[in-house]
Each structure stands twice: as C-alpha cells, then as structure tokens.
Design an enzyme around this catalytic site. Sequence first.
Site, short mmCIF file in Angstrom:
data_model
loop_
_atom_site.label_atom_id
_atom_site.label_comp_id
_atom_site.label_asym_id
_atom_site.label_seq_id
_atom_site.Cartn_x
_atom_site.Cartn_y
_atom_site.Cartn_z
N HIS A 83 0.84 -1.18 0.00
CA HIS A 83 0.00 0.00 0.00
C HIS A 83 0.88 1.25 0.00
O HIS A 83 2.10 1.18 0.23
CB HIS A 83 -0.92 -0.01 1.20
N GLU A 115 1.33 3.76 1.98
CA GLU A 115 2.08 4.07 3.20
C GLU A 115 3.30 3.16 3.34
O GLU A 115 4.40 3.61 3.71
CB GLU A 115 1.18 3.90 4.43
N CYS A 139 -5.57 1.70 6.08
CA CYS A 139 -6.39 0.52 6.32
C CYS A 139 -6.06 -0.09 7.69
O CYS A 139 -5.00 0.13 8.25
CB CYS A 139 -6.19 -0.51 5.21
N ALA A 182 -23.54 5.15 -28.83
CA ALA A 182 -23.26 6.09 -29.90
C ALA A 182 -24.56 6.34 -30.66
O ALA A 182 -25.31 5.40 -30.92
CB ALA A 182 -22.20 5.53 -30.85
N SER A 192 -25.64 -0.19 -38.18
CA SER A 192 -25.11 0.88 -37.33
C SER A 192 -23.60 1.06 -37.46
O SER A 192 -23.00 1.80 -36.70
CB SER A 192 -25.45 0.59 -35.87
N ARG A 241 -12.73 1.16 -22.71
CA ARG A 241 -12.80 -0.26 -22.37
C ARG A 241 -11.64 -0.66 -21.47
O ARG A 241 -11.81 -1.35 -20.46
CB ARG A 241 -12.78 -1.11 -23.64
N THR A 266 -26.68 -8.41 -28.61
CA THR A 266 -25.52 -7.77 -29.25
C THR A 266 -24.54 -8.81 -29.75
O THR A 266 -23.98 -8.68 -30.85
CB THR A 266 -24.84 -6.82 -28.25
N LEU A 295 -14.97 -7.54 -28.39
CA LEU A 295 -14.95 -6.91 -27.06
C LEU A 295 -13.54 -6.81 -26.50
O LEU A 295 -13.33 -6.88 -25.28
CB LEU A 295 -15.86 -7.66 -26.08
#
Length: 333
Positions: free
Chosen positions: A44, A46, A70, A148, A162, A178, A190, A198
């Site tokens: 982390h 720190e 934390c 879009a 499209s 993404r 889709t 993707l």
Amino acid sequence: MRHALSLAAHGPVTGVNPRVGCVLMDDEGGVVAEGWHRGAGTPHAEIDALSKLAPGAAHGLTAVVTLEPCNHHGRTGPCSEALIDAGVARVVYSVSDPGEHSSGGGARLRAAGVEVDEGVLRDEVSAFLRRWLLAEELKRPFVTVKWASSLDGRAAAADGTSKWITGAAARQHVHEQRAAHDAILVGTGTVLADDPSLTARGDAGELLPFQPLPVVVGSRPVPADAALRRHPRGFVETGSRDLAAVLADLYDREIRSVFVEGGPTVASELIRAGLADDFLIYLAPTLLGGPRTALGDLGVGTISDQRPLHIDSITPLGDDLAILARTQSRSPE
C-alpha cells in the site's frame, strides 16, 4: 495532499483496490519519502513510502495520505499498524475508508497516541476515487453506460445497420475507455447480431496491455464460433437477465467497474433499475430518423419522473462529441 493525489494517479485505474498516494514529511514541511499503491498484492502507499527510509528514520514524521490507512489483514498487513510501528507522529488523510473490514485506521492510530487529522481536500480526493467509493458503498461495480447515436438519438438505421455512426477518433476513444474498466458488459442480442470481439485495441489494432473481462447477460448461449470465444481473458456467460444479481456476482469476483455496450435493451434496463452511474454518449453529426432509438422505455411516464444528469465533460473527437454525464444523486460529497 495534492502531491499525494498526484502520486495516487500513478496507480492502475482498474482492479479491486483504490489508487492511493502517501507523502512523509518532516517538521519543516519537507518531503522525506513518498509512495503509491501499484495494485492488488503490492505494498500500500504508506508501506511503499516507509520502505524508502532506513529503520527508525520515520520516527516523528507526518504521513499525508489520500485515503484513511487501512486497519485489516488482507493481501498485505494493516497500514495503521505499520505507521504506528514506524513511530510516525501525525497522520493526515482526506477520505475515510468505507470498507466494512478495512476501515477504522484513524481510530486505531488515535488509540496509539498518533495525532490524526482528516478531511483535507475531501471533495477533490472523493472525485478522484468516485468509482471505487461508489462500488464500496453500493456493493456492486461502478457502471458506465455507453452508446453512440445520431443527433436525433438513433443508434442505428431503420434496417438495423449501425456500423459506423461515429468516426475513427471516437471509436478509438471507446477502446481506451474499455481498457479503463475491469469488465465490459453486453447482452446476448448484441453478441448474436454483431459478433463483437470486445477487446481493447490501440490505433494500429494491437491489443492494449489491459483487457476488460467480457460479461454476457441473457439466457441465449454464446455461439460456438463467436469471436468472443477467442478473447484473451475468456468471458463470463451469466445465463441471467437479472442485472442486479449479475452486478453483485461481479463485485464478488473483485470487479469494481463495468463498461456497458449492451445495446438499447440492456442500457435501458440498467437505467430503469437505477444501476447506471456514468453515461458516455458519442454524438455524430448526422440524422437517421426511424425507430432505432439509443434507449428504450425508462419508466418515465411524466416529466416529473425524468432522470436528471450532470454534464461532467464534452470532448470533441474529430467531427463527433463524447459527452460524459453523471447521475446527480451520486456525486461525491
């Protein structure tokens, strides 16, 4: 604190952990050491800052941290205990840790006799940590809904075509977005209609270093020959239309941000259910008319039921515009 915030920005935008920065200062305000969190399983902020000092050198210093240290054992030990053991005299942090198991670091430090101040630049740091803070508060990933459309709000021509409404600059911007989310969510409609890969790709078509995890909602199976089956991270086939349950499951999988490209049906249902946080709309300077609107029924029967948003930014992308809008009720306080 602003310097600590600039350090936090070096951390990864994806992943289960927040981006945190830390500055260790002496009594004259000089920076003695600094650090930031580089992702799950790494030290982390720190601990990163303390590691740059010789043993005992942190005694009497002030630690300035963007997030409350934390107070639990996870992949790493509690930062509150590390600061106490190092002899830090004062800790200043901006935002309290909302985690069920990780919060309480400020109280632990005070109990050990460390001076603690909180709330410095709270608005700025809360805005920076908005995705992570909302995910922790709501126990589901932060959801960005993207679409879009033409200037008259159509996502496709009357025959359903499209590709492409927007230009190359806007499409590249989508790939960058993404890569800035843990997962990308679409509906089976889709997948069946467009056969998307993707993936997140660069200008030359190369895969970007980080790839979002594809998630498919709906009951219809992904075809055996779908491009999605060649995704470098695989994909999650939920077999469910229950979006709240899907998001809860993704949270349990340590997904903290989701980019939605699921088409009008999935987008509209998320908005109806109050599960959308950001809206990224790409507007193209063209008119299509017809029935293929970017969104369907949102449950707005009268003007008093409208879903007001706050425009955060408008970015020109070639001839197109990228508009980032946010739900008004969930702005960081």
